[in-house]
Design an enzyme around this catalytic site. Structure first.
Site, PDB file in Angstrom:
ATOM      1  CE  LYS A 180      38.943  53.853  18.318  1.00 35.10           C
ATOM      2  NZ  LYS A 180      39.572  53.721  18.977  1.00 35.10           N
ATOM      3  CD  GLU A 254      28.246  43.750  22.602  1.00 37.48           C
ATOM      4  OE1 GLU A 254      27.033  44.107  23.117  1.00 37.48           O
ATOM      5  OE2 GLU A 254      28.972  42.884  22.973  1.00 37.48           O
ATOM      6  CB  CYS A 288      27.857  44.610  27.759  1.00 36.42           C
ATOM      7  SG  CYS A 288      28.571  42.724  26.471  1.00 36.42           S
ATOM      8  CD  GLU A 387      26.415  48.985  29.912  1.00 35.60           C
ATOM      9  OE1 GLU A 387      26.734  48.369  29.953  1.00 35.60           O
ATOM     10  OE2 GLU A 387      26.190  50.105  29.628  1.00 35.60           O
TER      11      GLU A 387
END
Length: 482
Positions: A180, A254, A288, A387
């Site tokens: 997906k 992750e 990331c 973040e």
């Protein structure tokens, strides 16, 4: 994708299938803010069909192929993707604003390299090994078997390569996959499907369903999925982890990061700041593992603030199809607005913006945010702890190496990080003390042959390397008497 490209089918069971639903997902250019295409949104019936196809392909022979046979399939798949590398790179750039010079490697060539790496690895990995039994005499056969059907969910920032982090080892191990993609970046997966068809990949081995959160949730909880592999936000990862925990289903997560760049007192200023352009601002900061908390000795703080400010303000901003552009637009309007709101929070926390701080003045459209540097702020500020996933850096002073390491570890995340020093041995010593899953000395780059993943809220499990292959294998011990 310079003109509108409308896709009308999903890739399921080795071919194109009309969606059982009627909804579509628009493809929006982050440069022009205009619609440049659309893809069909999968329904739950489509997910059922994709999982059923993956289950049938798994049971009817893919898992039973020899390692050499699967490796041959992966190499043909790689060849077909390589012939489409430029098309895929340009498609990704059109979707998410990634600078084309980066996309050519990360989204064009890197997926090809990963397929070939895992083809070589599985060919060299025995399915079974014999061990001498302990404590009683005898022999144990330790067998590596594929886990089964994998539900893989990829993000929008590096859609092609992060999909392949999952697809390549899963297929090599003998698993089948239902992928997906992110709804923001579904168009490039059609190039992936076309390559799979041209390579003769057996029907059902790879299936692709487009959709948002609801389709992702349905796939994660599907009773015929044996493992989930996800790259994305920590918030979404928590939800997926809860579902997989309840189902006793293996999962690789992750997730986010808020990594540090530890600049030691002996670092070369010019070389360090040049390296931070990639280690801290790659893909407009939408990566990331970026080192976005830059820790600097108090004695050199002002010099580094000036140099980092100059570097950030010098990066060319503009059309991501321009070979010379380093900072393209962010992937979506929603994400741009979030990044701008975080910059406002940084100001409210008392931070000083030394460059950037908003939308570039010369751009009246496009989801752009200027590279932004905050000074005069400490590690307690929200922009130093959350973040941001954009081109926003905080420069934080420290007094002594122990304090620097303490600041680096004072985070709920632990994905990446860097240290900058003229003494590599000293850098390695620092790396050993930082709580993170990966770390770079005077640079940062991923190694296909080594594990990548995080600790704390940055995730569970590892991708890449032999460890990435092992994540798609189940171990069976067969005991034999002497």
């Amino acid at each position: 994708m310079s003109t509108e490209t409308v896709r009308t089918h999903l890739f399921i069971d080795g071919g194109w299938r009309e969606s059982a639903g009627t909804e579509t997902i628009p493809v929006i250019s982050p440069l022009t803010e205009e619609r440049i295409g659309s893809v069909p949104e999968a329904s739950v019936d489509d997910v059922d069909a994709a999982v059923a196809a993956a289950r049938a392909a798994y049971r009817s022979g893919w898992r039973d192929l020899s390692h050499a046979e699967r490796a041959a399939h992966l190499r043909r798949f790689a060849d077909e993707l390589e012939s489409r590398a430029e098309e895929r790179a340009r498609t990704v750039t059109s979707e998410n604003g990634m600078p084309i010079a980066l996309a050519r490697f990360a989204e064009g060539q890197a997926p090809v390299q990963l397929l070939r790496y895992y083809a070589d690895l599985i060919e060299a990995t025995p399915a079974e090994e014999e061990r001498t039994s302990t404590p009683l005499p005898g022999t144990t056969i330790v067998r590596r078997e594929p886990v089964g059907v994998v539900g893989a969910i990829a993000p929008w920032n590096f859609p092609a390569v992060l999909s392949m982090f999952k697809i390549a080892p899963a297929l090599a191990a003998g698993c089948t996959v239902v992928l997906k993609p992110s709804p923001e970046t579904s168009a490039d997966s059609y190039v992936l499907a076309e390559a799979a068809i041209a390579a003769g990949l057996p029907s059902g081995v790879l299936n692709i369903v487009n959709g948002g959160t609801e389709i992702g949730q349905y796939l994660v909880a599907h009773p015929q999925v044996d493992k989930v592999a996800f790259t994305g936000s920590t918030a979404a990862g928590r939800q997926i982890g809860r579902v997989c925990g309840e189902l006793i289903r293996p999962v690789t997560l992750e997730l986010g990061g808020k990594s540090s760049a530890l600049i030691l007192d002996d670092a070369d200023l010019e070389q360090t700041v040049a390296g931070l352009a990639s280690a801290s601002l790659l893909n407009s900061g939408q990566t990331c593992y970026m080192s976005t908390r830059i820790l600097v000795p108090e004695s050199r703080y002002d010099n580094y603030v000036d140099a980092i400010t100059a570097m950030s303000s010098s990066l060319p901003i503009g059309d991501p199809m321009d070979e010379n552009v380093a900072v393209g637009p962010l992937a979506s309007e929603r994400h741009r607005n979030r990044v701008l709101s975080m910059i406002d929070r940084g100001r409210n926390d008392g931070g000083t913006v030394t460059t950037g701080g908003g939308r570039p003045a010369d751009f009246d459209r496009g989801f752009f945010v200027e590279p932004t540097v905050f000074a005069g702020i400490d590690n307690s500020a929200s922009i130093a702890r959350e973040e941001i996933f954009g081109p926003v850096l905080t420069v934080i002073a420290y007094d002594g190496l122990d304090e620097a390491i303490s600041i680096a570890n004072d985070s709920s995340y632990g994905l990446g990080g860097t240290v900058w020093t003229t003494d590599p041995d000293r850098g390695v010593d620092v790396a050993r003390r930082v709580e993170t899953g990966s770390f770079g000395v005077n640079y940062y780059n991923l190694d296909w042959g080594s594990p990548f993943g995080g600790v704390k809220e940055s995730g569970v499990g590892r991708e890449l390397g032999p460890e990435g292959l092992a994540a798609y294998q189940s171990l069976k011990s067969i005991f034999l008497p002497a």
